[in-house]
Enzyme design. Structure first.
Site, PDB file in Angstrom:
ATOM      1  N   ARG A   1      20.079  30.829   2.038  1.00  0.00           N
ATOM      2  CA  ARG A   1      20.573  31.031   3.401  1.00  0.00           C
ATOM      3  C   ARG A   1      20.298  29.819   4.289  1.00  0.00           C
ATOM      4  O   ARG A   1      21.183  29.029   4.580  1.00  0.00           O
ATOM      5  CB  ARG A   1      19.946  32.308   3.996  1.00  0.00           C
ATOM      6  CG  ARG A   1      20.633  32.815   5.278  1.00  0.00           C
ATOM      7  CD  ARG A   1      20.216  32.111   6.542  1.00  0.00           C
ATOM      8  NE  ARG A   1      18.785  32.164   6.797  1.00  0.00           N
ATOM      9  CZ  ARG A   1      18.207  31.563   7.817  1.00  0.00           C
ATOM     10  NH1 ARG A   1      18.924  30.838   8.679  1.00  0.00           N
ATOM     11  NH2 ARG A   1      16.881  31.621   7.979  1.00  0.00           N
TER      12      ARG A   1
ATOM     13  N   HIS B   1       7.534  30.399   9.050  1.00  0.00           N
ATOM     14  CA  HIS B   1       8.731  29.693   8.579  1.00  0.00           C
ATOM     15  C   HIS B   1       8.681  28.296   9.187  1.00  0.00           C
ATOM     16  O   HIS B   1       8.931  28.119  10.379  1.00  0.00           O
ATOM     17  CB  HIS B   1       9.972  30.463   9.055  1.00  0.00           C
ATOM     18  CG  HIS B   1      11.272  29.833   8.668  1.00  0.00           C
ATOM     19  ND1 HIS B   1      12.072  30.348   7.674  1.00  0.00           N
ATOM     20  CD2 HIS B   1      11.931  28.757   9.153  1.00  0.00           C
ATOM     21  CE1 HIS B   1      13.178  29.609   7.568  1.00  0.00           C
ATOM     22  NE2 HIS B   1      13.106  28.632   8.467  1.00  0.00           N
TER      23      HIS B   1
ATOM     24  N   CYS C   1      18.761  24.249  11.331  1.00  0.00           N
ATOM     25  CA  CYS C   1      19.468  25.187  12.207  1.00  0.00           C
ATOM     26  C   CYS C   1      20.694  24.516  12.819  1.00  0.00           C
ATOM     27  O   CYS C   1      20.576  23.470  13.456  1.00  0.00           O
ATOM     28  CB  CYS C   1      18.538  25.671  13.325  1.00  0.00           C
ATOM     29  SG  CYS C   1      19.350  26.767  14.515  1.00  0.00           S
TER      30      CYS C   1
END
Length: 312
Positions: A20, A211, A244
């Site tokens: 992901r 994370h 991101c």
């Protein structure tokens, strides 16, 4: 306790997020390439894989095939698959596709929340209850990931109280677990320990993960600090892929193989085979079609003679 009085737990639980977070900034990988990558990751012995994200295909085209990926998961046993969602609509899509263990992102910083999800932090928090109810109704669970838990690319340093407040609200609304995200890879070990301690005070007994991104080379040091502070759930991405799309400058996650390398060598069990993780990194490199950033992948593992390893 070892010779250096370094207090470490006997084992940690690594969640592989390469499918992901690792792929979301890449050019779309064909389904066959993703499945090859998934097969190699399952072979590492990892117990948890964040396998895709049910978000807008226009916003994240690399994950537009989430339903197709989900349809293949029945082939793999003894692995807990989860999916990331950004809203209730995405959560419903995930559940309909057969994935009931969900991760829902809430940005502690308003500006990142609006860039990432199109709404404020408070509006994102307000949806936790409905998403938790949906996951629980499907027999699954909800983990809330607090993005920009330490810093935001737009708003700067995130106040500790802000992240603590998001945690408190999420747990009250029904979150089963929490995870703190260093979205742009700016935090450092002491800040990690301080925030972990503060978050635990308002969520006693709630599983807490971390994370980290390795944008500034502090990712593995932060992981060590978190583990020493008692955190035993860590995210990592094979080959160090990731970033991101809504946070300028964010680069890859900490590399799974590097995390497994130092944990296992320090006597902390991960249940994962390092050689198999390096094979998975090679498969991933072929799937994405570019060199991976992981130093250990390039070096060739613990016992590879210097200068003899060539990535697949």
């Amino acid at each position: 306790m070892n010779d250096f009085d370094l207090v470490l737990p006997p084992a940690v639980d690594v969640r592989e997020v390469g499918m992901r977070d690792g792929l979301q900034l890449e050019d779309p990988v064909p389904l066959a390439g993703k499945l090859a990558m998934l097969e190699a990751l399952v072979a590492t012995g990892v117990q948890r894989i964040e396998v895709t994200s049910f978000v807008s295909p226009k916003a994240v085209p690399a994950l537009a095939d989430a339903d197709q990926v989900a349809a293949e998961l029945h082939r793999f046993t003894d692995v807990r698959f989860s999916a990331l969602v950004a809203n209730l609509r995405g959560a419903q899509r995930a559940v309909d596709a057969g994935i009931a263990d969900l991760e829902y992102v809430v940005s502690a910083a308003d500006s990142h929340s609006r860039a990432n999800a199109g709404r404020s932090t408070s509006e994102a928090v307000a949806a936790v209850g409905d998403i938790a109810a949906l996951a629980h109704g499907a027999g699954g669970s909800l983990e809330v990931i607090v993005a920009t838990a330490w810093d935001c690319p737009f708003d700067g340093r995130t106040p500790v109280d802000r992240t603590v407040d998001v945690t408190r609200a999420a747990v009250t609304a029904g979150a089963d677990a929490m995870c703190l995200g260093d979205t742009i890879g700016t935090t450092t070990p002491l800040r990690v320990v301080r925030l972990v301690d503060e978050v635990r005070r308002v969520s006693p007994g709630v599983p807490l993960g971390v994370h980290f991104h390795d944008t500034r080379g502090t990712g593995q040091a932060n992981a060590l600090a978190a583990v020493q502070a008692g955190v035993t759930q860590l995210d990592a991405s094979v080959g160090g892929l990731g970033g991101c799309p809504f946070a300028p400058g964010a680069s890859g996650n900490i590399a799974t193989e590097e995390l497994v390398y130092w944990l296992e060598d320090s006597g902390v069990a991960t249940g994962m085979d390092l050689d198999a993780v390096l094979v998975a990194a090679a498969v991933t490199e072929r799937s994405v079609g570019r060199e991976l950033p992981s130093s250990l992948h390039r070096a060739g593992g613990k016992n590879a003679p210097r200068g003899t390893f060539a990535p697949a």
